[in-house]
Design a protein around this motif. Structure first.
Motif, PDB file in Angstrom:
ATOM      1  N   ASP A  47       3.131   5.975  -2.616  1.00 56.01           N
ATOM      2  CA  ASP A  47       4.307   6.747  -3.013  1.00 56.01           C
ATOM      3  C   ASP A  47       4.370   6.972  -4.520  1.00 56.01           C
ATOM      4  N   ALA A  48       3.733   6.086  -5.280  1.00 55.96           N
ATOM      5  CA  ALA A  48       3.682   6.231  -6.738  1.00 55.96           C
ATOM      6  C   ALA A  48       2.470   7.067  -7.170  1.00 55.96           C
ATOM      7  N   GLY A  49       1.677   7.535  -6.194  1.00 55.54           N
ATOM      8  CA  GLY A  49       0.501   8.341  -6.517  1.00 55.54           C
ATOM      9  C   GLY A  49      -0.707   7.517  -6.923  1.00 55.54           C
ATOM     10  N   VAL A  69      -7.415  -0.092  -8.755  1.00 56.63           N
ATOM     11  CA  VAL A  69      -6.752   1.183  -8.477  1.00 56.63           C
ATOM     12  C   VAL A  69      -7.226   2.272  -9.433  1.00 56.63           C
ATOM     13  N   ASP A  70      -6.956   3.523  -9.045  1.00 59.29           N
ATOM     14  CA  ASP A  70      -7.407   4.653  -9.859  1.00 59.29           C
ATOM     15  C   ASP A  70      -6.530   4.896 -11.087  1.00 59.29           C
ATOM     16  N   SER A  92       0.830  -1.208   0.000  1.00 56.50           N
ATOM     17  CA  SER A  92       0.000   0.000   0.000  1.00 56.50           C
ATOM     18  C   SER A  92       0.863   1.257   0.000  1.00 56.50           C
ATOM     19  N   ARG A  93       1.955   1.236   0.742  1.00 62.51           N
ATOM     20  CA  ARG A  93       2.866   2.384   0.767  1.00 62.51           C
ATOM     21  C   ARG A  93       3.516   2.574  -0.595  1.00 62.51           C
ATOM     22  N   MET A  94       3.928   1.489  -1.232  1.00 63.95           N
ATOM     23  CA  MET A  94       4.522   1.610  -2.571  1.00 63.95           C
ATOM     24  C   MET A  94       3.526   2.229  -3.547  1.00 63.95           C
ATOM     25  N   MET A  95       2.270   1.798  -3.467  1.00 65.11           N
ATOM     26  CA  MET A  95       1.236   2.365  -4.345  1.00 65.11           C
ATOM     27  C   MET A  95       1.058   3.851  -4.037  1.00 65.11           C
ATOM     28  N   GLN A 130       0.216  -0.946 -12.125  1.00 63.22           N
ATOM     29  CA  GLN A 130       0.845  -2.118 -12.725  1.00 63.22           C
ATOM     30  C   GLN A 130       2.372  -2.030 -12.614  1.00 63.22           C
ATOM     31  N   ALA A 131       2.915  -0.841 -12.767  1.00 64.74           N
ATOM     32  CA  ALA A 131       4.364  -0.656 -12.618  1.00 64.74           C
ATOM     33  C   ALA A 131       4.797  -0.991 -11.187  1.00 64.74           C
ATOM     34  N   VAL A 132       4.036  -0.545 -10.196  1.00 63.07           N
ATOM     35  CA  VAL A 132       4.343  -0.865  -8.805  1.00 63.07           C
ATOM     36  C   VAL A 132       4.221  -2.371  -8.576  1.00 63.07           C
ATOM     37  N   SER A 133       3.180  -2.967  -9.122  1.00 67.20           N
ATOM     38  CA  SER A 133       2.959  -4.397  -8.970  1.00 67.20           C
ATOM     39  C   SER A 133       4.132  -5.197  -9.545  1.00 67.20           C
TER      40      SER A 133
END
Length: 131
Positions: free
Chosen positions: A92-94, A112-113, A87-90, A119-122
């Motif tokens: 931090d990526a906005g 996600v919005d 969740s923090r990674m998401m 997808q990049a974070v994933s």
């Protein structure tokens, strides 16, 4: 797989009718959940064939609000803090996580919005960037 957001009447039998409509069409729910908010039932369920699910539901008068792509992620269930880390990674990526649940394989399902950023974070998570 895709997530369908489904409006359910807040009354006994509404969820049963949804399940019966899907079962009659030979469709399985692959994960998800339902809740009541402000007197309205909202369900988010995962389907392999969302078009067929939408058709089966709408033929019975059940409203499909949205059909969205999902991110599928495996967390290490034996390690505390996994949800916080992803969740923090998401964040931090906005990326705002709008819906979260598990599928039948104990994988985390995220709606996600911003799908591309999510997808990049994933993908970073899958490569072990969170370790």
């Amino acid at each position: 797989m895709r997530d369908l957001a489904i409006r359910l009447e807040h009354r006994p039998g509404a969820l049963a009718e949804m399940g019966e409509a899907l079962g009659s069409a030979g469709l399985s729910v692959e994960g998800g959940g339902a809740f009541v908010f402000d007197g309205e039932g909202i369900a988010h369920f995962l389907f392999e064939d969302p078009a067929a699910a939408r058709k089966a539901l709408e033929e019975r008068g059940i409203v499909v609000i949205e059909d969205r792509e999902v991110l599928v992620q495996k967390l290490k269930q034996d390690q505390p803090g996994q949800l916080g880390k992803i969740s923090r990674m998401m964040a931090d990526a906005g990326v705002n996580i709008e819906v979260i649940y598990s599928d039948h394989q104990n994988q985390l399902i995220l709606v996600v919005d911003d799908f591309d950023k999510g997808q990049a974070v994933s993908e970073m998570w899958k490569r072990g960037a969170h370790i």
